[in-house]
Write an enzyme that holds these catalytic residues in place. Structure first.
Site, PDB file in Angstrom:
ATOM      1  N   ASP A  23       0.646  19.168 -21.463  1.00 42.89           N
ATOM      2  CA  ASP A  23      -0.237  18.004 -21.500  1.00 42.89           C
ATOM      3  C   ASP A  23       0.497  16.978 -22.356  1.00 42.89           C
ATOM      4  O   ASP A  23       0.566  17.091 -23.574  1.00 42.89           O
ATOM      5  CB  ASP A  23      -1.596  18.375 -22.097  1.00 42.89           C
ATOM      6  CG  ASP A  23      -2.521  17.163 -22.189  1.00 42.89           C
ATOM      7  OD1 ASP A  23      -2.028  16.018 -22.100  1.00 42.89           O
ATOM      8  OD2 ASP A  23      -3.734  17.363 -22.376  1.00 42.89           O
ATOM      9  N   TYR A  44       0.838  -1.209   0.000  1.00 44.49           N
ATOM     10  CA  TYR A  44       0.000   0.000   0.000  1.00 44.49           C
ATOM     11  C   TYR A  44       0.869   1.253   0.000  1.00 44.49           C
ATOM     12  O   TYR A  44       0.594   2.218  -0.709  1.00 44.49           O
ATOM     13  CB  TYR A  44      -0.908   0.007   1.237  1.00 44.49           C
ATOM     14  CG  TYR A  44      -1.938   1.111   1.213  1.00 44.49           C
ATOM     15  CD1 TYR A  44      -3.217   0.874   0.708  1.00 44.49           C
ATOM     16  CD2 TYR A  44      -1.640   2.386   1.680  1.00 44.49           C
ATOM     17  CE1 TYR A  44      -4.158   1.881   0.663  1.00 44.49           C
ATOM     18  CE2 TYR A  44      -2.579   3.403   1.632  1.00 44.49           C
ATOM     19  CZ  TYR A  44      -3.842   3.144   1.133  1.00 44.49           C
ATOM     20  OH  TYR A  44      -4.778   4.142   1.090  1.00 44.49           O
ATOM     21  N   LYS A  60      -1.160   6.331 -23.546  1.00 42.90           N
ATOM     22  CA  LYS A  60      -0.803   6.514 -24.961  1.00 42.90           C
ATOM     23  C   LYS A  60       0.654   6.118 -25.181  1.00 42.90           C
ATOM     24  O   LYS A  60       0.954   4.936 -25.341  1.00 42.90           O
ATOM     25  CB  LYS A  60      -1.040   7.967 -25.381  1.00 42.90           C
ATOM     26  CG  LYS A  60      -2.509   8.314 -25.612  1.00 42.90           C
ATOM     27  CD  LYS A  60      -3.194   8.783 -24.396  1.00 42.90           C
ATOM     28  CE  LYS A  60      -4.569   9.343 -24.684  1.00 42.90           C
ATOM     29  NZ  LYS A  60      -5.328   9.556 -23.462  1.00 42.90           N
ATOM     30  N   ALA A  68       0.467  13.660 -23.141  1.00 45.52           N
ATOM     31  CA  ALA A  68      -0.016  12.324 -23.528  1.00 45.52           C
ATOM     32  C   ALA A  68       0.838  11.688 -24.630  1.00 45.52           C
ATOM     33  O   ALA A  68       1.137  10.503 -24.585  1.00 45.52           O
ATOM     34  CB  ALA A  68      -1.476  12.402 -23.969  1.00 45.52           C
ATOM     35  N   PHE A  91      -7.778  19.192 -24.853  1.00 45.79           N
ATOM     36  CA  PHE A  91      -8.516  17.956 -25.112  1.00 45.79           C
ATOM     37  C   PHE A  91      -9.859  18.053 -24.381  1.00 45.79           C
ATOM     38  O   PHE A  91     -10.008  18.866 -23.472  1.00 45.79           O
ATOM     39  CB  PHE A  91      -7.698  16.743 -24.629  1.00 45.79           C
ATOM     40  CG  PHE A  91      -8.402  15.447 -24.897  1.00 45.79           C
ATOM     41  CD1 PHE A  91      -8.622  15.021 -26.193  1.00 45.79           C
ATOM     42  CD2 PHE A  91      -8.884  14.667 -23.856  1.00 45.79           C
ATOM     43  CE1 PHE A  91      -9.311  13.840 -26.444  1.00 45.79           C
ATOM     44  CE2 PHE A  91      -9.560  13.485 -24.101  1.00 45.79           C
ATOM     45  CZ  PHE A  91      -9.780  13.071 -25.388  1.00 45.79           C
ATOM     46  N   ASP A  92     -10.838  17.227 -24.763  1.00 46.34           N
ATOM     47  CA  ASP A  92     -12.192  17.431 -24.209  1.00 46.34           C
ATOM     48  C   ASP A  92     -12.266  17.278 -22.691  1.00 46.34           C
ATOM     49  O   ASP A  92     -12.904  18.072 -22.014  1.00 46.34           O
ATOM     50  CB  ASP A  92     -13.256  16.584 -24.933  1.00 46.34           C
ATOM     51  CG  ASP A  92     -12.931  15.107 -24.984  1.00 46.34           C
ATOM     52  OD1 ASP A  92     -11.816  14.730 -24.596  1.00 46.34           O
ATOM     53  OD2 ASP A  92     -13.788  14.335 -25.429  1.00 46.34           O
ATOM     54  N   HIS A 108     -20.699  13.711 -25.997  1.00 46.64           N
ATOM     55  CA  HIS A 108     -20.508  12.751 -27.086  1.00 46.64           C
ATOM     56  C   HIS A 108     -20.334  11.322 -26.590  1.00 46.64           C
ATOM     57  O   HIS A 108     -20.580  10.379 -27.326  1.00 46.64           O
ATOM     58  CB  HIS A 108     -19.316  13.160 -27.962  1.00 46.64           C
ATOM     59  CG  HIS A 108     -18.021  13.251 -27.235  1.00 46.64           C
ATOM     60  ND1 HIS A 108     -17.778  14.210 -26.295  1.00 46.64           N
ATOM     61  CD2 HIS A 108     -16.906  12.489 -27.297  1.00 46.64           C
ATOM     62  CE1 HIS A 108     -16.546  14.038 -25.811  1.00 46.64           C
ATOM     63  NE2 HIS A 108     -15.997  13.004 -26.398  1.00 46.64           N
TER      64      HIS A 108
HETATM   65  N1  F0G Z   1      -4.971  14.985 -22.771  1.00 46.22           N
HETATM   66  C1  F0G Z   1      -4.948  14.536 -24.023  1.00 46.22           C
HETATM   67  C2  F0G Z   1      -4.188  15.288 -25.072  1.00 46.22           C
HETATM   68  C3  F0G Z   1      -5.627  13.374 -24.359  1.00 46.22           C
HETATM   69  O1  F0G Z   1      -5.604  12.935 -25.617  1.00 46.22           O
HETATM   70  C4  F0G Z   1      -6.339  12.685 -23.343  1.00 46.22           C
HETATM   71  C5  F0G Z   1      -7.088  11.480 -23.643  1.00 46.22           C
HETATM   72  C6  F0G Z   1      -6.318  13.189 -22.045  1.00 46.22           C
HETATM   73  C7  F0G Z   1      -5.618  14.346 -21.792  1.00 46.22           C
HETATM   74  C8  F0G Z   1      -7.047  12.509 -20.916  1.00 46.22           C
HETATM   75  O2  F0G Z   1      -6.393  11.338 -20.565  1.00 46.22           O
HETATM   76  O3  F0G Z   1      -8.026   9.505 -21.056  1.00 46.22           O
HETATM   77  O4  F0G Z   1      -6.027   9.113 -19.623  1.00 46.22           O
HETATM   78  O5  F0G Z   1      -7.906  10.468 -18.800  1.00 46.22           O
HETATM   79  N2  F0G Z   1      -7.348  11.113 -24.788  1.00 46.22           N
HETATM   80  C9  F0G Z   1      -8.000   9.899 -25.209  1.00 46.22           C
HETATM   81  C10 F0G Z   1      -8.285   9.978 -26.675  1.00 46.22           C
HETATM   82  C11 F0G Z   1      -9.158   9.475 -24.393  1.00 46.22           C
HETATM   83  O6  F0G Z   1      -9.024   9.112 -27.160  1.00 46.22           O
HETATM   84  O7  F0G Z   1      -7.764  10.851 -27.364  1.00 46.22           O
HETATM   85  P1  F0G Z   1      -7.138  10.041 -19.981  1.00 46.22           P
END
Ligand code: F0G
Length: 461
Positions: free
Chosen positions: A216, A73, A259, A218, A125-126, A451
């Site tokens: 960010d 833990y 990713k 990813a 990102f969304d 969406h």
């Molecule tokens: N930032 C970017 C640029 C992303 O592409 C994503 C996720 C996130 C943040 C959020 O990360 O999913 O680990 O919580 N993108 C995925 C996509 C879901 O399909 O592009 P997460």
């Protein structure tokens, strides 16, 4: 003529059977899913390109790491291995695991943003936008103009518009800017890379106004590969050197590790040196994610992630990975199908407005093409456009996205050249009957991130 496909730098040791439904079955499944591809079952998709996130194939080293994962833990070995890998690659003092990217956003943004504040990004990102809004702030996108024209082939279409950035800071007041966020690669603009120069200049502007600068991260490794290919002065640098330089310009990063680190679950928060901020992050991590040495992950996840951080930097792998996109893009060039060009790092973003000029943004051309790809060949993709963008949080009116893309996001180390050919053939078949395809309307939607859950119905005119 399509370019040569770069052969996979791995061989297959375990397989997963996939099945193709009949066209009639697919018609029925998509209608039952209310024309929302997130409502389909994975097993009903022949090729699943909904996302490149968490859909990667792990290596034998990572699976061996899963067996070694330390499930203590507090103070697990796997945690220390991960923190050391993060410190080594990014050069940051503090590395905090969290369960995925949006968790990093949730933990961090509440500390830096609130009512009356703004976040400025080359593109949010969304979920990033949603977390800015949930923290009470507003998100402003600030990508270079050429990103808005899929036909312009520029090397770094993901860049921040530096002039506009300064203008927004001056308009809103530097004290009201909670964060400047650089998304690498720029997912919503089509997986487009950001140059080191642009990161450096953005960082200078942030320093000038005393604003915190966040990456960010990813798809940081794919971004570094593009820099090596395209930016003068970087051709002889290693991927790791490029990453170190980029991260050196920022104060912090949030990362979805699902990713470029080639795992199925995980996220990271990195803080370069601010001990007070990191102390606050630890408190919020304990509340939202779990104790700081596991951050919402199992020990086995931490272990696989520590290994994946290094595997994602391998240049042979990155050459094949980006080569897969370039091969698919060259088949689309031959067929005259428009996409965000040049092709990005994690998928091909088809220009659905160009494919369906008769479908306006409020009838969701990107979603219409995603539905058509499923009907045509059992390929699951998603809209990155007006359907995803949603409504203005203040007026409730449908927003018009800068572009309407259908994204074919390619999972890492999962599909072969033959699968890529199925994708190209399906798009070519759809293009031939494009004028007969209709738009969609929303019959139900939730208030945020609609969406994922909305219901749609085909328009009959
Ligand atoms: N930032 C970017 C640029 C992303 O592409 C994503 C996720 C996130 C943040 C959020 O990360 O999913 O680990 O919580 N993108 C995925 C996509 C879901 O399909 O592009 P997460």
């Amino acid at each position: 003529m399509a370019i040569k496909y770069i052969p996979e730098p791995f061989r297959i040791k375990m397989v997963e059977t996939i099945k193709m439904l009949t066209p009639e079955e697919r018609e029925q499944k998509i209608a039952e899913a209310k024309y929302n591809l997130f409502n389909l079952r994975g097993e009903d998709c022949y090729i699943d390109l909904l996302t490149d996130s968490g859909t990667n194939a792990m290596s034998q080293e990572q699976w061996a790491g899963v067996m070694r994962g330390d499930e203590a833990y507090a103070g697990a070995n796997s945690y220390f291995k991960l923190v050391e890998a993060g410190q080594d690659i990014f050069g940051y003092k503090h590395i905090q695991p969290v369960h995925q990217g949006r968790a990093a956003e949730k933990v961090l943004f509440g500390l830096l943003m609130g009512e009356g504040k703004f976040s400025i990004s080359n593109m949010h990102f969304d979920t990033t936008r949603a977390h800015v809004e949930l923290a009470g702030a507003r998100a402003i996108d600030c990508v270079v103009a050429e990103a808005g024209d899929p036909s312009i082939r520029a090397p770094f279409k993901g860049n921040m518009d530096l002039e506009k950035l300064e203008q927004i800071i001056n308009e809103r007041g530097a004290e009201n800017i909670g964060l400047v966020i650089m998304t690498i690669t720029n997912n919503s603009a089509g997986g487009q890379p950001v140059s080191v120069e642009n990161v450096r200049e953005t960082s200078k502007i942030c320093k000038k106004y005393g604003i915190k600068f966040c990456i960010d991260a990813a798809r940081y490794a794919e971004n570094a590969y593009f820099v090596k290919q395209r930016e003068a002065g970087y051709e002889n640098k290693s991927i790791k050197e490029i990453i170190k330089e980029i991260f050196g310009y920022a104060d912090m990063f949030t990362m979805s590790a699902k990713k470029d680190t080639i795992v199925n679950m995980g996220g990271l928060l990195g803080i370069k040196e601010d001990d007070d901020l990191f102390q606050a992050i630890k408190g919020r991590t304990i509340c939202f994610e779990g104790f700081i040495t596991y951050g919402g992950l199992s020990g086995r996840d931490l272990e696989a992630l520590a290994i994946g951080l290094y595997e994602g930097l391998d240049e042979n792998y990155l050459r094949y990975r980006i080569g897969q996109m370039e091969y698919l893009a060259s088949r689309l060039d031959d067929a005259g199908i428009a996409y965000q060009a040049p092709v990005g790092g994690h998928g091909v973003f088809i220009d659905a407005r160009a494919m369906f000029p008769h479908i306006p943004y409020y009838e969701f051309p990107g979603q219409a093409l995603a539905i058509e790809l499923y009907k045509e060949a059992g390929i699951r993709t998603c809209d990155i456009g007006s359907y995803m963008l949603g409504n203005d949080p203040d007026t409730g009116k449908q927003l018009e996205a800068e572009f309407d893309f259908t994204r074919l996001a390619i999972p890492r180390r999962v599909y072969t050249q033959a699968h890529i050919d199925v994708m190209a053939d399906a798009l070519i078949a759809i293009k031939e009957r494009a004028s007969s395809i209709k738009g969609y309307r929303i019959t139900w939607e939730p208030p945020v991130l609609r969406h994922f859950q909305a219901h749609l119905a085909p328009l009959d005119k």
